[in-house]
Design a protein around this motif. Structure first.
Motif, PDB file in Angstrom:
ATOM      1  N   ILE A  35      39.047  46.761  43.656  1.00  0.00           N
ATOM      2  CA  ILE A  35      37.677  47.271  43.614  1.00  0.00           C
ATOM      3  C   ILE A  35      36.990  47.130  44.965  1.00  0.00           C
ATOM      4  CG2 ILE A  35      35.431  47.114  42.470  1.00  0.00           C
ATOM      5  CD1 ILE A  35      37.692  48.007  40.577  1.00  0.00           C
ATOM      6  N   SER A  76      37.650  41.836  45.084  1.00  0.00           N
ATOM      7  CA  SER A  76      37.342  42.099  43.692  1.00  0.00           C
ATOM      8  C   SER A  76      38.405  43.030  43.129  1.00  0.00           C
ATOM      9  CB  SER A  76      35.963  42.745  43.583  1.00  0.00           C
ATOM     10  OG  SER A  76      35.674  43.047  42.234  1.00  0.00           O
ATOM     11  N   ASN A  77      38.789  42.772  41.875  1.00  0.00           N
ATOM     12  CA  ASN A  77      39.766  43.646  41.231  1.00  0.00           C
ATOM     13  C   ASN A  77      39.693  43.479  39.723  1.00  0.00           C
ATOM     14  OD1 ASN A  77      41.557  41.428  40.432  1.00  0.00           O
ATOM     15  ND2 ASN A  77      42.208  41.351  42.563  1.00  0.00           N
ATOM     16  N   ILE A  78      40.449  44.316  39.056  1.00  0.00           N
ATOM     17  CA  ILE A  78      40.690  44.146  37.627  1.00  0.00           C
ATOM     18  C   ILE A  78      42.159  43.774  37.484  1.00  0.00           C
ATOM     19  CG2 ILE A  78      40.713  45.216  35.349  1.00  0.00           C
ATOM     20  CD1 ILE A  78      38.541  47.152  36.415  1.00  0.00           C
ATOM     21  N   TRP A 136      45.208  43.273  35.021  1.00  0.00           N
ATOM     22  CA  TRP A 136      45.658  43.712  33.696  1.00  0.00           C
ATOM     23  C   TRP A 136      47.013  43.079  33.416  1.00  0.00           C
ATOM     24  CZ3 TRP A 136      47.509  49.401  32.730  1.00  0.00           C
ATOM     25  CH2 TRP A 136      47.834  49.580  31.384  1.00  0.00           C
ATOM     26  N   MET A 187      35.159  35.637  36.798  1.00  0.00           N
ATOM     27  CA  MET A 187      35.803  36.737  36.093  1.00  0.00           C
ATOM     28  C   MET A 187      35.100  37.004  34.776  1.00  0.00           C
ATOM     29  SD  MET A 187      39.866  36.114  36.746  1.00  0.00           S
ATOM     30  CE  MET A 187      39.909  34.602  35.842  1.00  0.00           C
ATOM     31  N   LEU A 191      37.327  41.758  29.999  1.00  0.00           N
ATOM     32  CA  LEU A 191      36.937  43.097  29.551  1.00  0.00           C
ATOM     33  C   LEU A 191      37.587  43.486  28.231  1.00  0.00           C
ATOM     34  CD1 LEU A 191      37.298  44.966  32.970  1.00  0.00           C
ATOM     35  CD2 LEU A 191      35.209  44.014  31.953  1.00  0.00           C
ATOM     36  N   LYS A 243      42.501  42.354  30.172  1.00  0.00           N
ATOM     37  CA  LYS A 243      41.962  42.912  31.415  1.00  0.00           C
ATOM     38  C   LYS A 243      40.799  42.028  31.830  1.00  0.00           C
ATOM     39  CE  LYS A 243      43.315  47.738  31.093  1.00  0.00           C
ATOM     40  NZ  LYS A 243      42.874  49.122  30.852  1.00  0.00           N
ATOM     41  N   PHE A 269      37.942  41.454  34.968  1.00  0.00           N
ATOM     42  CA  PHE A 269      37.275  41.882  36.192  1.00  0.00           C
ATOM     43  C   PHE A 269      36.904  40.621  36.951  1.00  0.00           C
ATOM     44  CE2 PHE A 269      33.258  42.259  38.462  1.00  0.00           C
ATOM     45  CZ  PHE A 269      33.589  43.241  39.385  1.00  0.00           C
ATOM     46  N   TRP A 329      35.573  38.624  40.804  1.00  0.00           N
ATOM     47  CA  TRP A 329      35.149  38.466  42.197  1.00  0.00           C
ATOM     48  C   TRP A 329      35.766  37.158  42.651  1.00  0.00           C
ATOM     49  CZ3 TRP A 329      33.103  41.667  45.570  1.00  0.00           C
ATOM     50  CH2 TRP A 329      32.382  42.758  45.119  1.00  0.00           C
TER      51      TRP A 329
END
Length: 175
Positions: free
Chosen positions: A54, A64-66, A68, A86, A89, A127, A129, A131
């Motif tokens: 992200i 930042s990322n997701i 999975w 985090m 999600l 999942k 999300f 930072w």
């Protein structure tokens, strides 16, 4: 307490005395749009996991990322040298070192100096999300350091995948 009144749907000049310095020196707020896999693809992160990047901020070693994890599985023991926040999600996740299970909309805070092992038992995985700031050290089952991942590692992870798959590198991800 209620929300402050808002009687205008327009920009209001609040008269901040340092606005000119902010305008001259700040990279500014932004919106990062990652609506599809061409803009930010899912990139393998082990056999059962993938990452959608992200944002990358080299000034603060922030990324930042997701994450999975696609089905029940483990992200091995890792040690944080920075702060991680985090949000779950989908699915659920836990750490072997704690007695809680994160579910959708739950927030996970990891502080520097902690190591833990991420596990999802959910049939659809999880999942998350996140930072993340600072390096993350990954260890094998014998406590041997395998890899240190920081903002530059994650940028390389993204860029190598894009180059190998003929995808354009999305400069909007770089803060």
């Amino acid at each position: 307490m209620t929300a402050p009144p808002s009687d205008k749907a327009e920009i209001v000049d609040i008269g901040y005395p340092y606005a000119d310095i902010v305008a001259r020196t700040s990279p500014g707020g932004r919106y990062i749009d990652v609506p599809d896999d061409d803009v930010s693809p899912w990139i393998p992160f082990g056999d059962n996991a993938a990452i959608k990047h992200i944002a990358f901020d080299v000034r603060q070693n922030l990324f930042s990322n997701i994450l999975w994890v696609k089905s029940p599985g483990v992200i091995g023991t890792h040690f944080h040298r920075g702060t991680i926040m985090m949000v779950c999600l989908e699915g659920s996740v836990r750490y072997l070192e704690y007695d809680w299970v994160a579910r959708p909309f739950g927030v996970i805070l990891e502080t520097p100096g902690e190591s833990h092992t991420l596990v999802t038992d959910h049939p659809d995985g999880v999942k998350l999300f996140g930072w993340m700031q600072g390096p993350i050290d990954f260890y094998d089952g014998d406590a041997n350091l395998v890899e240190t991942a920081d903002v530059f590692w994650f940028m390389n992870h993204y860029e190598e995948h894009c180059r190998a798959n003929g995808l354009a590198i999305n400069k909007a991800l770089y803060l």
